[in-house]
Write a protein that holds these residues in place. Structure first.
Motif, PDB file in Angstrom:
ATOM      1  N   ASN A 231    -133.679 -44.916  -9.822  1.00 19.95           N
ATOM      2  CA  ASN A 231    -132.478 -45.464 -10.333  1.00 19.95           C
ATOM      3  C   ASN A 231    -132.829 -46.819 -10.785  1.00 19.95           C
ATOM      4  OD1 ASN A 231    -131.050 -42.905 -10.161  1.00 19.95           O
ATOM      5  ND2 ASN A 231    -130.919 -42.738  -8.236  1.00 19.95           N
TER       6      ASN A 231
ATOM      7  N   LEU B 120    -131.369 -50.123 -13.170  1.00 21.09           N
ATOM      8  CA  LEU B 120    -130.014 -50.748 -13.240  1.00 21.09           C
ATOM      9  C   LEU B 120    -131.090 -53.067 -13.475  1.00 21.09           C
ATOM     10  CD1 LEU B 120    -128.832 -49.920  -9.492  1.00 21.09           C
ATOM     11  CD2 LEU B 120    -127.943 -49.846 -11.617  1.00 21.09           C
ATOM     12  N   ASN B 121    -132.681 -52.391 -13.189  1.00 20.90           N
ATOM     13  CA  ASN B 121    -134.299 -53.148 -13.344  1.00 20.90           C
ATOM     14  C   ASN B 121    -134.685 -53.990 -13.873  1.00 20.90           C
ATOM     15  OD1 ASN B 121    -131.836 -55.338 -10.946  1.00 20.90           O
ATOM     16  ND2 ASN B 121    -132.503 -53.797  -9.924  1.00 20.90           N
TER      17      ASN B 121
END
Length: 644
Positions: free
Chosen positions: A383, A387-388
């Motif tokens: 996860n 996102l990054n």
């Protein structure tokens, strides 16, 4: 064989040199007492038969006498000695044999305790009374017919039977209460927790005198937790563990009530129990060490289990990520940030102090710990990756600038930490599966070793435990995978084991030979294929090492007849079907047997002829097709055949 027909079993063991000929009664007695797989009824049958009692026509050795005499009853009350004796066999049902067995026991107990009774007759009466008391107290049919004896009845019944005097009353009362509280019965007749508790008491009685008393182990002892589980009845530890996994506080209280943990609670002792007990739920360990009272913050200032738990780890010489892996193998991190901080703060303090203050202060150590946890999540949490973009080594070093007091952490150390976390996720062993889990657990064991665990050290080829050490010293996945490959294609399996350092490069034929002989999972046909291939015979173009020669030479046949040696050899592989290879394998065997036995035959050719005759004899006697075509050989025929 013994469990079906005792005499035949003993004869078989004599024939194969396990027991001596003529029979040594003391040796047989030890075999009967110490072999846990013998049927207790058959032991009774054997020691009670006429020849074992020393009453046969030729005055043979008394196995019954030797069996009674191998027990040491010094310092034991007669009921304690009798329990020890009756754990090893079932009493005969026939009264005369029963009397004979008990008479021998009474004589032994009397002599090893400095004549505690007037004479052996008095000792026998006491023994018989104990057996009757056991039946009176625990036999349901007897209880229906009579009111069970009281201690006064038992003492009264034995008045005047110690010669013309009385037995010691205190001893008689102790015997009575012992039998009343615990039935004297064969362990095999017990079940469930009753059996487990009984077997525990059996182990205590078999200990070195002090086994019947629980002795507290100093809390600082290096093997405290292991000794703890040995020194306490397994049912208490097991039950306490199960309770802990449901409600930690209740589990700890239960273990205190039964003396496994001390009262008042010793936080160091509890910490060792939490770390070393593999059956504890890691979540429940977290719950317990993080509760307010365990943190030393309750109203009465109770002991800090969390502090003790952090302090039992020795991180000396470990980088902070290596130490953190060791710490987090034992419990799950709390989900709540404040508790997480508290647990990590205690860890940082311990790491900082055991490594001679490698960071500016404990706050700097804590910041480094927290950065490592964040790095682990950044590199392996799917996860977070969505996102990054995962951190690079430069990002990681940059984020920690100026956080070691007012200075930077050592860059080389930070880079090593980054690559370690990137290459191997920091995760609970329980969350891994399959080969990944197996490999991870191997690395866990390496880290838990005393520094040299991560390096394979070759054991000298002549070492008596070489093969066992080999399988211990190499990662199980490599040995397992190499074995599976060998069973499909031997050459590939050997190459794989070389690639992973289990076997040396260049190939050491002696080392390979030990691997082939000692690995029980190898296919016997494939062993044959490998040792008989041209390169293993030392006949390839570059004159490679002779594995076949080394394989024949690792056996020690000294003192063995040729048929006994051949049985040992042929347990490890299947003979080739092709005559030339068969001859070659047997030729190497004959040479080895001949040399290890001081040249018992004229030469190796003679030894080879004898070997071949033995193989032919085996086929002649046991091959049904051969029997249909020919009358089986006699001993005279064999003599003529091998003599030519």
């Amino acid at each position: 064989m013994f469990n079906q027909k005792p005499e035949r079993g003993i004869e078989f063991l004599q024939e194969h040199g396990v027991l001596t000929t003529p029979l040594d009664p003391h040796e047989v007695a030890i075999f009967l007492r110490e072999n846990p797989d013998l049927d207790k009824k058959m032991i009774r049958e054997y020691i009670c038969k006429r020849s074992s009692r020393g009453e046969d026509e030729d005055g043979g050795p008394s196995v019954l006498g030797a069996f009674a005499d191998i027990f040491d009853y010094a310092g034991l009350r007669i009921d304690q000695a009798l329990r020890l004796y009756l754990e090893t066999f079932r009493l005969p049902g026939e009264a005369p044999l029963n009397f004979l067995v008990m008479e021998r026991f009474a004589e032994r107990w009397h002599s090893t305790n400095g004549d505690p009774s007037a004479n052996t007759d008095a000792a026998f009466r006491l023994v018989y009374s104990v057996i009757m008391l056991n039946m009176d107290q625990h036999n349901h049919n007897a209880k229906k017919l009579n009111v069970p004896m009281t201690v006064e009845d038992f003492v009264k019944n034995l008045r005047g039977l110690n010669g013309s005097e009385d037995f010691d009353q205190i001893m008689l009362e102790a015997i009575f209460h012992s039998i009343k509280n615990e039935e004297m019965v064969m362990p095999a007749e017990r079940t469930g927790l009753v059996r487990e508790a009984y077997l525990w008491r059996v182990l205590q009685r078999r200990g070195a005198g002090n086994g019947t008393r629980y002795r507290a182990v100093p809390a600082h002892h290096q093997h405290h937790a292991r000794l703890l589980t040995v020194a306490c009845p397994p049912t208490w530890v097991t039950q306490g563990t199960e309770m802990f996994n449901q409600k930690p506080e209740r589990g700890i209280e239960f273990l205190q009530e039964h003396g496994v943990l001390t009262t008042p609670l010793d936080p160091h002792e509890v910490a060792i129990f939490l770390r070393e007990n593999p059956d504890l739920d890691k979540k429940m360990i977290r719950e317990y060490i993080c509760k307010r009272s365990s943190r030393g913050e309750d109203e009465d200032g109770g002991p800090s289990v969390l502090g003790a738990f952090a302090d039992i780890f020795d991180y000396a010489g470990l980088r902070i990520d290596q130490a953190l892996r060791l710490y987090l193998e034992t419990f799950r991190l709390p989900g709540e940030a404040p508790l997480n901080f508290l647990v990590m703060e205690r860890f940082a303090e311990r790491w900082h102090s055991t490594n001679g203050d490698p960071s500016a202060n404990t706050d700097a150590a804590f910041r480094l710990v927290y950065s490592v946890i964040m790095l682990n999540m950044d590199q392996h949490n799917h996860n977070a990756k969505k996102l990054n973009v995962p951190m690079t080594v430069e990002d990681f070093v940059k984020n920690l600038r100026g956080l070691n007091g007012s200075e930077d952490f050592d860059q080389i150390m930070l880079e090593a930490i980054f690559h370690s976390i990137k290459n191997e996720e920091m995760v609970m062993p329980a969350e891994r599966t399959g080969l990944v889990r197996e490999a991870y657990l191997w690395r866990v064991l390496q880290r838990r070793g005393a520094g040299n665990g991560t390096r394979y050290r070759a054991v000298p080829a002549h070492h008596q435990h070489h093969a066992r050490l080999l399988t211990v010293a190499c990662p199980p996945t490599w040995v397992t995978q190499g074995t599976e490959m060998f069973n499909q294609k031997p050459e590939r399996g050997i190459e794989f084991l070389q690639e992973h350092g289990v076997l040396t490069t260049p190939l050491d034929p002696h080392e390979v030979a030990i691997f082939l002989r000692e690995n029980p999972d190898l296919d016997k046909k494939m062993i044959r294929e490998y040792i008989c291939k041209r390169s293993s015979r030392g006949e390839d173009e570059d004159g490679g090492p002779s594995v076949l020669g080394a394989f024949a030479d690792i056996f020690d046949y000294a003192g063995l007849r040729i048929d006994q040696a051949l049985r040992l050899y042929l347990e490890t592989f299947r003979l080739p079907g092709e005559a030339p290879l068969n001859f070659l394998v047997m030729e190497r065997f004959a040479e080895r047997w001949h040399s290890t036995n001081g040249d018992p035959s004229a030469n190796t050719d003679a030894a080879f002829r004898l070997v071949y005759s033995v193989i032919m004899l085996n086929m002649d006697q046991h091959n049904h097709n051969a029997k249909k075509l020919n009358v089986p050989m006699t001993v005279e025929t064999l003599s003529r055949t091998s003599g030519g």
